[in-house]
Design a protein around this motif. Structure first.
Motif, short mmCIF file in Angstrom:
data_model
loop_
_atom_site.label_atom_id
_atom_site.label_comp_id
_atom_site.label_asym_id
_atom_site.label_seq_id
_atom_site.Cartn_x
_atom_site.Cartn_y
_atom_site.Cartn_z
N SER A 63 0.84 -1.19 0.00
CA SER A 63 0.00 0.00 0.00
C SER A 63 0.88 1.24 0.00
O SER A 63 1.95 1.26 0.61
CB SER A 63 -0.88 -0.01 1.25
N ARG A 64 0.43 2.30 -0.67
CA ARG A 64 1.18 3.57 -0.69
C ARG A 64 1.40 4.12 0.70
O ARG A 64 2.42 4.76 0.97
CB ARG A 64 0.46 4.61 -1.53
N LYS A 65 0.46 3.89 1.61
CA LYS A 65 0.60 4.45 2.96
C LYS A 65 1.64 3.70 3.80
O LYS A 65 2.11 4.23 4.80
CB LYS A 65 -0.74 4.51 3.67
N ASP A 66 2.00 2.50 3.40
CA ASP A 66 2.95 1.70 4.17
C ASP A 66 4.39 1.78 3.68
O ASP A 66 5.30 1.42 4.40
CB ASP A 66 2.54 0.22 4.17
N ILE A 67 4.61 2.25 2.46
CA ILE A 67 5.96 2.21 1.91
C ILE A 67 6.83 3.35 2.45
O ILE A 67 6.32 4.33 2.98
CB ILE A 67 5.94 2.24 0.37
N VAL A 68 8.13 3.20 2.32
CA VAL A 68 9.11 4.19 2.77
C VAL A 68 9.61 4.93 1.53
O VAL A 68 10.05 4.31 0.57
CB VAL A 68 10.28 3.49 3.49
#
Length: 75
Positions: A63-68
């Motif tokens: 998910s985009r919200k979980d990536i660094v």
């Protein structure tokens, strides 16, 4: 360091298109997505207006919200 700060001088970056530009020292950066679990760069998948990321090591959709996100200087 905040993703919106220049790695060279620490000043705030301006986003222009897909790049981040430092008006103070003229450095250019691009943002890259990394897996929070493995730390490797993710493959970007775009379809029908949505954006997803794939980790080839974990074989998982991220998910985009979980990536660094990390800045890398454009040479």
């Amino acid at each position: 360091m905040d993703i919106n700060q220049c790695k060279n001088c620490g000043k705030e970056l301006e986003k222009i298109g897909n790049e981040y530009i430092c008006k103070n020292c003229n450095k250019r950066y691009t943002s890259k997505a990394y897996c929070p679990k493995d730390g490797i760069e993710l493959e970007k998948l775009a379809a029908c207006g949505s954006m997803s990321y794939w980790c080839n090591k974990c074989n998982e959709l991220k998910s985009r919200k979980d990536i660094v996100y990390k800045l890398e200087e454009v040479k």
